[in-house]
Design a protein around this motif. Sequence first.
Motif, PDB file in Angstrom:
ATOM      1  N   GLN A   1       0.812  -1.222   0.000  1.00 25.80           N
ATOM      2  CA  GLN A   1       0.000   0.000   0.000  1.00 25.80           C
ATOM      3  C   GLN A   1       0.843   1.268   0.000  1.00 25.80           C
ATOM      4  O   GLN A   1       0.517   2.234  -0.663  1.00 25.80           O
ATOM      5  CB  GLN A   1      -0.962   0.018   1.181  1.00 25.80           C
TER       6      GLN A   1
ATOM      7  N   PRO B   1      -3.569  -2.927  -1.855  1.00 27.22           N
ATOM      8  CA  PRO B   1      -3.915  -1.694  -1.123  1.00 27.22           C
ATOM      9  C   PRO B   1      -3.953  -1.870   0.392  1.00 27.22           C
ATOM     10  O   PRO B   1      -4.028  -0.883   1.121  1.00 27.22           O
ATOM     11  CB  PRO B   1      -5.313  -1.351  -1.640  1.00 27.22           C
ATOM     12  N   THR B   2      -3.948  -3.097   0.875  1.00 25.47           N
ATOM     13  CA  THR B   2      -3.990  -3.278   2.324  1.00 25.47           C
ATOM     14  C   THR B   2      -2.727  -3.932   2.849  1.00 25.47           C
ATOM     15  O   THR B   2      -2.529  -4.034   4.047  1.00 25.47           O
ATOM     16  CB  THR B   2      -5.190  -4.143   2.747  1.00 25.47           C
TER      17      THR B   2
ATOM     18  N   ASP C   1      -4.449  10.845   1.177  1.00 30.16           N
ATOM     19  CA  ASP C   1      -4.246   9.654   1.998  1.00 30.16           C
ATOM     20  C   ASP C   1      -5.428   8.692   1.882  1.00 30.16           C
ATOM     21  O   ASP C   1      -5.279   7.493   1.986  1.00 30.16           O
ATOM     22  CB  ASP C   1      -4.082  10.040   3.474  1.00 30.16           C
ATOM     23  N   LYS C   2      -6.588   9.267   1.699  1.00 26.80           N
ATOM     24  CA  LYS C   2      -7.799   8.452   1.660  1.00 26.80           C
ATOM     25  C   LYS C   2      -7.838   7.575   0.405  1.00 26.80           C
ATOM     26  O   LYS C   2      -8.386   6.497   0.412  1.00 26.80           O
ATOM     27  CB  LYS C   2      -8.987   9.413   1.677  1.00 26.80           C
ATOM     28  N   TYR C   3      -7.280   8.077  -0.695  1.00 24.71           N
ATOM     29  CA  TYR C   3      -7.418   7.349  -1.952  1.00 24.71           C
ATOM     30  C   TYR C   3      -6.130   6.740  -2.470  1.00 24.71           C
ATOM     31  O   TYR C   3      -6.147   5.920  -3.371  1.00 24.71           O
ATOM     32  CB  TYR C   3      -7.959   8.285  -3.038  1.00 24.71           C
TER      33      TYR C   3
ATOM     34  N   TYR D   1      -3.679   4.646  -1.658  1.00 22.31           N
ATOM     35  CA  TYR D   1      -3.305   3.233  -1.695  1.00 22.31           C
ATOM     36  C   TYR D   1      -3.952   2.520  -2.876  1.00 22.31           C
ATOM     37  O   TYR D   1      -3.318   1.752  -3.585  1.00 22.31           O
ATOM     38  CB  TYR D   1      -3.730   2.526  -0.403  1.00 22.31           C
ATOM     39  N   GLU D   2      -5.242   2.787  -3.060  1.00 24.34           N
ATOM     40  CA  GLU D   2      -5.936   2.078  -4.141  1.00 24.34           C
ATOM     41  C   GLU D   2      -5.509   2.577  -5.504  1.00 24.34           C
ATOM     42  O   GLU D   2      -5.481   1.819  -6.465  1.00 24.34           O
ATOM     43  CB  GLU D   2      -7.443   2.227  -3.972  1.00 24.34           C
TER      44      GLU D   2
ATOM     45  N   TRP E   1      -7.432 -10.739  10.783  1.00 24.95           N
ATOM     46  CA  TRP E   1      -6.633 -10.898   9.559  1.00 24.95           C
ATOM     47  C   TRP E   1      -6.570 -12.372   9.155  1.00 24.95           C
ATOM     48  O   TRP E   1      -6.648 -12.703   7.979  1.00 24.95           O
ATOM     49  CB  TRP E   1      -5.248 -10.323   9.803  1.00 24.95           C
TER      50      TRP E   1
ATOM     51  N   TYR F   1     -11.029  -6.512   3.153  1.00 20.77           N
ATOM     52  CA  TYR F   1     -10.580  -5.212   3.631  1.00 20.77           C
ATOM     53  C   TYR F   1     -10.831  -4.092   2.629  1.00 20.77           C
ATOM     54  O   TYR F   1     -10.518  -2.943   2.885  1.00 20.77           O
ATOM     55  CB  TYR F   1      -9.097  -5.273   4.008  1.00 20.77           C
ATOM     56  N   MET F   2     -11.348  -4.446   1.477  1.00 22.15           N
ATOM     57  CA  MET F   2     -11.664  -3.399   0.517  1.00 22.15           C
ATOM     58  C   MET F   2     -13.159  -3.319   0.243  1.00 22.15           C
ATOM     59  O   MET F   2     -13.590  -2.669  -0.698  1.00 22.15           O
ATOM     60  CB  MET F   2     -10.902  -3.640  -0.779  1.00 22.15           C
TER      61      MET F   2
ATOM     62  N   ARG G   1      -7.194  -2.322   9.965  1.00 19.75           N
ATOM     63  CA  ARG G   1      -5.842  -2.216   9.416  1.00 19.75           C
ATOM     64  C   ARG G   1      -5.658  -0.931   8.624  1.00 19.75           C
ATOM     65  O   ARG G   1      -4.943  -0.891   7.639  1.00 19.75           O
ATOM     66  CB  ARG G   1      -5.528  -3.429   8.542  1.00 19.75           C
ATOM     67  N   ASP G   2      -6.311   0.131   9.072  1.00 18.90           N
ATOM     68  CA  ASP G   2      -6.200   1.431   8.442  1.00 18.90           C
ATOM     69  C   ASP G   2      -6.370   1.345   6.924  1.00 18.90           C
ATOM     70  O   ASP G   2      -5.691   2.000   6.160  1.00 18.90           O
ATOM     71  CB  ASP G   2      -4.826   2.058   8.781  1.00 18.90           C
ATOM     72  N   SER G   3      -7.293   0.494   6.517  1.00 19.74           N
ATOM     73  CA  SER G   3      -7.494   0.324   5.084  1.00 19.74           C
ATOM     74  C   SER G   3      -8.182   1.557   4.506  1.00 19.74           C
ATOM     75  O   SER G   3      -9.196   2.014   5.024  1.00 19.74           O
ATOM     76  CB  SER G   3      -8.349  -0.915   4.832  1.00 19.74           C
ATOM     77  N   ASN G   4      -7.607   2.075   3.415  1.00 22.94           N
ATOM     78  CA  ASN G   4      -8.185   3.261   2.782  1.00 22.94           C
ATOM     79  C   ASN G   4      -9.612   3.072   2.356  1.00 22.94           C
ATOM     80  O   ASN G   4     -10.436   3.954   2.473  1.00 22.94           O
ATOM     81  CB  ASN G   4      -7.383   3.570   1.517  1.00 22.94           C
ATOM     82  N   SER G   5      -9.888   1.878   1.816  1.00 24.49           N
ATOM     83  CA  SER G   5     -11.198   1.646   1.218  1.00 24.49           C
ATOM     84  C   SER G   5     -12.301   1.732   2.253  1.00 24.49           C
ATOM     85  O   SER G   5     -13.455   1.930   1.927  1.00 24.49           O
ATOM     86  CB  SER G   5     -11.233   0.274   0.569  1.00 24.49           C
TER      87      SER G   5
END
Lengths: 498, 318
Positions: A223, A285-286, A453-455, A457-458, B145, B170-171, B258-262
């Motif tokens: 990510q 992304p994760t 930061d919000k977008y 990673y993807e 996880w 996670y997305m 996990r602080d995933s953006n999505s």
Amino acid sequence: MKKSWKLISMLCTLTLLVAALAACSGSNSPSATNAPNASTDTPKDTAEPSKDIPTLIWWTIGGQVPNNFSKAIDAMNAYTAEKIGVKIDIKVASWGEWDTKINTIVNTGEPFDIMFTNSGKYSKQVAMGAFADITDLVQSEAADLYKAIPEKVWDGTKIGGKYYSVPTYKDSALTQYWVYDDKYVQKYNIDINNIKTLQDLDQPLRSIKSGEGKSFYPLPMTQGEGLNGFFNHYDDLTLGFAPIGVKADDGSRTVVSVLEQPDIMADLKLLHQWYQAGIINPDAPTKTENDKGRPFFAAQAFPGAEVGWQINDAVQKYDMVQHFGPIYTTSTIQGSLNAISANSKYKKEALKYLELVNTDPKLRNMLAFGELDVDYKNVDGEKVIERTSDTWPLAAYSQATFFNLAVTKGAPEDQWEQVKMLNDAATSSTVLGFALDISDLQTEVANSQSVWDKYKYELITGASDPEKMIPKITAELKSAGMDTIMKAAQEQINNYFK
Amino acid sequence: MRSTAEQKNKRKRLRFQWHKQDTELTLLALPTTIWYILFCFLPMFGIIIAFKNFRISGGFLSNVFNSPWVGFKNFEFLFKSNDAWIIIRNTIGYNIIFIILGIVLPVLFAIMIGLLHNRKASKVYQTMMFLPYFLSWVVVSAVGWAFLSFDKGILNQMLVNMGGDPVNWYMEPSYWPYFLILLNVWKGLGYGMVIYLATITSLDSTYYEAAVIDGASIWQQTRYITLPMLKLVIVMLFILAVGRIFYTDFGLFYQVTRDSNSLFNVATTIDVLVYKQLKSATLGMAASAAFVQSVLGCATILIANWIVRKVDPDSAMM
């Protein structure tokens, strides 16, 4: 009777309050000031066992600390205590948490003496007053250090005409490489020397994917990184924030919205296709840390760098092909800096230590490779070494110059000369030397940063469709104040290069 | 007339007298008082960071005092941010659900366990429900996880074995409100139950005996004896929970996701925002967000208490 109880309880409360206040200020005083009278009682406790040899705290970046870490540090300390009378306590923030940790340490005023930092953080930290101004000190106290690093590199670290950090003089000009695991290059007959653009990579990556099967991902990503060096064509003005930049070869020095540029858009689309085709791992992304031994990756590197990776990743052979650079930008020079805390009681000692690291091959190798005869062996004095373990966590690039570092056995012996040649051959970004001053833009920068930061990673791992996402991101960035930042940046650039 | 006035006077005098008992109680309260002064009252002064442009000029205290004042500038980012309402919605939304479930489920389970005849079994169940409370969210996040990881997760392997397609959990924001609520309930249930169970076991058994003689069913006993007796505790815990409606469990919303953006839209709460600001922006901005959180929290607790007092004066706390 009544009165005495009252008195006693009053006294109790008072003592309590005083004690509380004292405890509170007491815990702060060691870091509170570097005035000599206030600090007299604290260093005594700490310095007593080490007999007045100061121990500096150095925060740096690296991996998991191995069992023999303190033994290796003790060996270094024995060496430096005798040589310059300074010891070091190295604290390692892991790759994943470095950003957070360093920010918290600086924000909360936790004491430290030396800190590894880099572009994107550096100017903010200097603006906060975290680092000592070493402009005069470095020339008077560490003349050898000052001479060891070229003027151009020192200039890259200047903020408001002053030095606040010691740059690590290394591959200071950025060169970008594509790295292939030779196993797959042989197996799929990849003509690696004719691959220059992302589009050229499409065919080889697809053939690896179809040959290796469903759960094999030829281009694994994480990510934070995405595809390393993706935005290299744009100088980020040390903002540490991809959506705003100046194209590195743009003579007119126009600040642009990077995501909306056609070349970036085309590359992002390609990434998205790869993601959909299963060439990029779906959890990119994760995913926070890379697996060891990737079939293909992009990296900022220099000749011979693959030898170190081969050892770390236990891969037989990496093939490395240069595809971009070398180029100097302010950010590449600021890619690795060591700054001294404004609150440090041992500024001179810290500089002395950094001077030694930059000029003494023995200490340099110990720092970079670990415990002698455990983590590495000397093959040819301090000039060539052989690494015998892959656990040493410290990142050699973060510490000091490459040009007193030993060459790892297997890498070309003139490795560092080649790096010097790359530096000499480097072109310069048209805005080299410029660093954006964001002190009046903090709200806008904070908000734009959180949108990105919000977008990000993807986007940078190809997981989201850029044609849909970029308009959305840009719209949000604009309402977060991106235009204000761009306008201010343009004005600052115009003034700087007048 | 005179006598009542005298009595009043006497009582007044008594109130200002210091008894031996008072000393004991004061000593008993001392550790807590010290703790509060050190960790709750002294740090309050730090709130001025929210109104300052934080600069480093020495230790923390001198930083705070020497930094220049900037008025409400640090608050701007919070209200200029596009996501302010999403974050507030998440914070309050999850908390409302947590408060409701955090009362209904523990009360239900406490009553059920209280009714068990087999003491041993009830202890075992209680302990089992309590255990998750001791796990840190970091551990829970690792366990999560193991279930939800895309390539090695148990859930995806089950899906694939049954012929389905793996899901990148996670997305996929749509699942996460359920995951988060489920985890919160799972972790907090045992802890929430303890107080209710203690109240239930301390109830006078003669009430129930009388009720049984009158032919009350278990449902009627619960409805007319247990629940009214629990009311005070429920209301008290409710007020406490409402006071923290702007606070969320950071571990749950940051670690477990996990602080995933999505998952930004479904999992970012004020605490997560404060942490992220601390990570990337200035201390002043983080402090301003935390300040707003405290002020709103204080307001809600006062309002909740006021409403409770209107409805049932005996249950109110202040």
